[in-house]
Motif scaffolding. Sequence first.
Motif, PDB file in Angstrom:
ATOM      1  N   ALA A  10       0.878  -1.130   0.126  1.00 56.68           N
ATOM      2  CA  ALA A  10      -0.041  -0.054  -0.056  1.00 56.68           C
ATOM      3  C   ALA A  10       0.914   1.143  -0.080  1.00 56.68           C
ATOM      4  CB  ALA A  10      -0.756  -0.008   1.251  1.00 56.68           C
ATOM      5  N   ASN A  38      -8.185   9.708  -5.107  1.00 57.65           N
ATOM      6  CA  ASN A  38      -8.514   8.479  -5.340  1.00 57.65           C
ATOM      7  C   ASN A  38     -10.035   8.488  -5.298  1.00 57.65           C
ATOM      8  OD1 ASN A  38      -5.969   6.832  -4.842  1.00 57.65           O
ATOM      9  ND2 ASN A  38      -6.028   8.395  -3.177  1.00 57.65           N
ATOM     10  N   GLN A  60      -7.340   4.905  -8.282  1.00 54.46           N
ATOM     11  CA  GLN A  60      -6.281   4.751  -7.357  1.00 54.46           C
ATOM     12  C   GLN A  60      -5.077   5.064  -7.564  1.00 54.46           C
ATOM     13  OE1 GLN A  60      -6.455   1.163  -4.872  1.00 54.46           O
ATOM     14  NE2 GLN A  60      -5.437   2.183  -3.225  1.00 54.46           N
ATOM     15  N   ARG A  62      -1.273   4.309  -7.299  1.00 61.31           N
ATOM     16  CA  ARG A  62      -0.228   3.324  -6.567  1.00 61.31           C
ATOM     17  C   ARG A  62       1.101   3.694  -6.561  1.00 61.31           C
ATOM     18  NH1 ARG A  62      -4.006  -1.200  -6.263  1.00 61.31           N
ATOM     19  NH2 ARG A  62      -5.369  -0.850  -8.002  1.00 61.31           N
ATOM     20  N   ILE A  90       6.200   3.026  -0.350  1.00 55.20           N
ATOM     21  CA  ILE A  90       5.221   1.874  -0.617  1.00 55.20           C
ATOM     22  C   ILE A  90       5.605   0.939   0.679  1.00 55.20           C
ATOM     23  CG2 ILE A  90       5.256  -0.286  -1.683  1.00 55.20           C
ATOM     24  CD1 ILE A  90       3.708   1.660  -3.608  1.00 55.20           C
TER      25      ILE A  90
END
Length: 132
Positions: A10, A38, A60, A62, A90
């Motif tokens: 995530a 998002n 979304q 990423r 991340i």
Amino acid sequence: MSISGGQRPAVRIHANPLALAAYGLNLDDLRTTIANLNVNTPKGNFDGPAQSFAINANDQIRDPSDYLKSVVAYRNGAPVLLTDVASVEIAAENTRLSAWMNQTPALLVNIQRQPGANVIQSSTASKLCCRR
């Protein structure tokens, strides 16, 4: 049976409260910006005589670098970027959910007894199929 202990990736955003305050911003301003980045709403639809179909897309973000370029607000005519008030990385979706075996990341295989199952017969069968 279920498998757990794995950590899904995530994007994690760590706000810098002092930097936010220096720009006259707060955590809610940051949250609103991230939520707006998002948005997942239908993009359109096909209308037929008997059916309609919505066109959806996952908006979304990423990639952490896409967040860093995002504008949180404008101050004195200049943009305040997310990178000015927060760090982005991340990482694991849930840092408190993991499985370990002697300091090595692992996965858990959870096996539950099913109602009415013959446990003795099941365990004997699993020993036979899983022997090396």
